[in-house]
Design a protein around this motif. Sequence first.
Motif, PDB file in Angstrom:
ATOM      1  N   LEU A 161      63.594  20.059 115.273  1.00 20.93           N
ATOM      2  CA  LEU A 161      63.036  18.711 115.299  1.00 20.93           C
ATOM      3  C   LEU A 161      61.558  18.745 115.674  1.00 20.93           C
ATOM      4  O   LEU A 161      60.741  18.004 115.104  1.00 20.93           O
ATOM      5  CB  LEU A 161      63.813  17.835 116.283  1.00 20.93           C
ATOM      6  N   GLN A 162      61.192  19.612 116.608  1.00 24.15           N
ATOM      7  CA  GLN A 162      59.779  19.719 116.994  1.00 24.15           C
ATOM      8  C   GLN A 162      58.945  20.185 115.795  1.00 24.15           C
ATOM      9  O   GLN A 162      57.861  19.661 115.546  1.00 24.15           O
ATOM     10  CB  GLN A 162      59.638  20.691 118.156  1.00 24.15           C
ATOM     11  N   GLU A 163      59.468  21.159 115.031  1.00 24.24           N
ATOM     12  CA  GLU A 163      58.748  21.634 113.844  1.00 24.24           C
ATOM     13  C   GLU A 163      58.672  20.538 112.783  1.00 24.24           C
ATOM     14  O   GLU A 163      57.671  20.392 112.095  1.00 24.24           O
ATOM     15  CB  GLU A 163      59.419  22.886 113.282  1.00 24.24           C
ATOM     16  N   TRP A 164      59.757  19.777 112.655  1.00 26.02           N
ATOM     17  CA  TRP A 164      59.766  18.665 111.691  1.00 26.02           C
ATOM     18  C   TRP A 164      58.671  17.666 112.041  1.00 26.02           C
ATOM     19  O   TRP A 164      57.924  17.209 111.168  1.00 26.02           O
ATOM     20  CB  TRP A 164      61.129  17.994 111.697  1.00 26.02           C
ATOM     21  N   ALA A 165      58.581  17.321 113.325  1.00 30.84           N
ATOM     22  CA  ALA A 165      57.570  16.356 113.756  1.00 30.84           C
ATOM     23  C   ALA A 165      56.161  16.889 113.496  1.00 30.84           C
ATOM     24  O   ALA A 165      55.299  16.169 112.983  1.00 30.84           O
ATOM     25  CB  ALA A 165      57.760  16.028 115.242  1.00 30.84           C
ATOM     26  N   ALA A 222      67.783   8.491 117.808  1.00 25.38           N
ATOM     27  CA  ALA A 222      69.190   8.846 117.636  1.00 25.38           C
ATOM     28  C   ALA A 222      69.778   9.133 118.999  1.00 25.38           C
ATOM     29  O   ALA A 222      69.094   9.673 119.882  1.00 25.38           O
ATOM     30  CB  ALA A 222      69.336  10.064 116.721  1.00 25.38           C
ATOM     31  N   ASP A 223      71.048   8.754 119.188  1.00 24.05           N
ATOM     32  CA  ASP A 223      71.743   8.960 120.449  1.00 24.05           C
ATOM     33  C   ASP A 223      72.873   9.968 120.271  1.00 24.05           C
ATOM     34  O   ASP A 223      73.441  10.110 119.173  1.00 24.05           O
ATOM     35  CB  ASP A 223      72.353   7.654 120.960  1.00 24.05           C
ATOM     36  N   ALA A 224      73.207  10.645 121.368  1.00 26.52           N
ATOM     37  CA  ALA A 224      74.371  11.534 121.373  1.00 26.52           C
ATOM     38  C   ALA A 224      74.853  11.688 122.809  1.00 26.52           C
ATOM     39  O   ALA A 224      74.064  11.568 123.756  1.00 26.52           O
ATOM     40  CB  ALA A 224      74.021  12.892 120.778  1.00 26.52           C
ATOM     41  N   SER A 225      76.144  11.956 122.946  1.00 28.76           N
ATOM     42  CA  SER A 225      76.745  12.113 124.278  1.00 28.76           C
ATOM     43  C   SER A 225      77.420  13.470 124.393  1.00 28.76           C
ATOM     44  O   SER A 225      77.954  14.007 123.412  1.00 28.76           O
ATOM     45  CB  SER A 225      77.779  11.011 124.528  1.00 28.76           C
ATOM     46  N   ALA A 226      77.392  14.035 125.605  1.00 27.59           N
ATOM     47  CA  ALA A 226      78.036  15.320 125.861  1.00 27.59           C
ATOM     48  C   ALA A 226      78.239  15.464 127.368  1.00 27.59           C
ATOM     49  O   ALA A 226      77.768  14.642 128.155  1.00 27.59           O
ATOM     50  CB  ALA A 226      77.196  16.470 125.314  1.00 27.59           C
ATOM     51  N   SER A 227      78.909  16.550 127.755  1.00 30.70           N
ATOM     52  CA  SER A 227      79.211  16.756 129.165  1.00 30.70           C
ATOM     53  C   SER A 227      78.035  17.351 129.933  1.00 30.70           C
ATOM     54  O   SER A 227      78.129  17.524 131.155  1.00 30.70           O
ATOM     55  CB  SER A 227      80.439  17.666 129.310  1.00 30.70           C
ATOM     56  N   LEU A 261      72.600  17.652 120.519  1.00 32.96           N
ATOM     57  CA  LEU A 261      73.327  16.822 119.559  1.00 32.96           C
ATOM     58  C   LEU A 261      72.469  15.643 119.086  1.00 32.96           C
ATOM     59  O   LEU A 261      72.549  15.246 117.921  1.00 32.96           O
ATOM     60  CB  LEU A 261      74.626  16.319 120.187  1.00 32.96           C
ATOM     61  N   ALA A 262      71.647  15.106 119.997  1.00 32.16           N
ATOM     62  CA  ALA A 262      70.784  13.996 119.609  1.00 32.16           C
ATOM     63  C   ALA A 262      69.726  14.463 118.594  1.00 32.16           C
ATOM     64  O   ALA A 262      69.427  13.779 117.620  1.00 32.16           O
ATOM     65  CB  ALA A 262      70.111  13.392 120.837  1.00 32.16           C
ATOM     66  N   ALA A 263      69.161  15.649 118.831  1.00 33.02           N
ATOM     67  CA  ALA A 263      68.179  16.206 117.901  1.00 33.02           C
ATOM     68  C   ALA A 263      68.797  16.426 116.529  1.00 33.02           C
ATOM     69  O   ALA A 263      68.200  16.132 115.490  1.00 33.02           O
ATOM     70  CB  ALA A 263      67.612  17.510 118.439  1.00 33.02           C
ATOM     71  N   LYS A 264      70.023  16.960 116.523  1.00 32.45           N
ATOM     72  CA  LYS A 264      70.727  17.192 115.253  1.00 32.45           C
ATOM     73  C   LYS A 264      70.980  15.870 114.537  1.00 32.45           C
ATOM     74  O   LYS A 264      70.780  15.763 113.324  1.00 32.45           O
ATOM     75  CB  LYS A 264      72.047  17.928 115.495  1.00 32.45           C
ATOM     76  N   ALA A 265      71.396  14.855 115.297  1.00 35.58           N
ATOM     77  CA  ALA A 265      71.654  13.549 114.704  1.00 35.58           C
ATOM     78  C   ALA A 265      70.377  12.943 114.117  1.00 35.58           C
ATOM     79  O   ALA A 265      70.392  12.322 113.055  1.00 35.58           O
ATOM     80  CB  ALA A 265      72.261  12.611 115.742  1.00 35.58           C
ATOM     81  N   PHE A 266      69.271  13.135 114.820  1.00 36.16           N
ATOM     82  CA  PHE A 266      67.985  12.610 114.329  1.00 36.16           C
ATOM     83  C   PHE A 266      67.616  13.276 113.008  1.00 36.16           C
ATOM     84  O   PHE A 266      67.224  12.614 112.054  1.00 36.16           O
ATOM     85  CB  PHE A 266      66.898  12.848 115.374  1.00 36.16           C
ATOM     86  N   LEU A 267      67.742  14.617 112.958  1.00 31.42           N
ATOM     87  CA  LEU A 267      67.411  15.345 111.729  1.00 31.42           C
ATOM     88  C   LEU A 267      68.322  14.941 110.574  1.00 31.42           C
ATOM     89  O   LEU A 267      67.891  14.817 109.431  1.00 31.42           O
ATOM     90  CB  LEU A 267      67.477  16.843 111.975  1.00 31.42           C
TER      91      LEU A 267
END
Length: 235
Positions: free
Chosen positions: A172-176, A212-217, A225-231
């Motif tokens: 995501l950083q490279e994408w930006a 994008a939002d994501a939840s985890a433990s 997961l949020a970065a993946k969802a954004f991409l």
Amino acid sequence: MGPDRRKPVSTLEPATRDWLEAQGFAVDNETPWIEALTHGSFNGGGGGATDYQRLEFLGDRVLGLSVAGWLYGAVDGPEGKLSQRLNALVSGTTCARIARAIGLPEHIRLGKQARDDGGLDSDKILGDVMEALIGACFIENGFDAARDAVYRLWSRELEGDVGKAKHPKSALQEWAAGNKRAMPVYQVVERSGPDHAARFTVRVSVRNVGDADASASSKGEAERLAAKAFLDAHG
């Protein structure tokens, strides 16, 4: 006595002309090459040439199309995978790395203050000038020559691991960076559950693009997961 018909004195340094030709650039009309190597601060010092910004705008598009064409023919995979590699390969960081590798900094026409401020080691300036040279090549020699120059200069990057599968936050950083966007910002927007079974919801946002939002433990996994969802949504 008749008019002076001597050829005007070139403003392109002989060493710079030799360097350009050593990189495979065919120099005929010197004007676009001088422009491509001239930073705005140099004009402020009385340099007399237009700076590189217009050619950088053009070269950025020529670079993107050239790399996209190479990826389409050489890489199997979905659009998202191609986009990830494209963004990394045309990023300012990659352009600056190539600029340093070929010795570009010593040929940039930079004003004294910008030089004193470290401009010759600036990823932004080096990346922009690298793109401007591609733009100059396109103007002078056409798209095929510019594309071939990209393939030659980017050969190690194209055959290497730049932009291949990696941690979603890095991707995501490279994408930006590749899309000239602000860096991603991560924020915990919710924390629930007891300490031994906490659950984190993280929101990642890129200004003027979305979030994008994501939840985890764990916070780290939620960020991944949020970065993946954004991409997946915007990449």
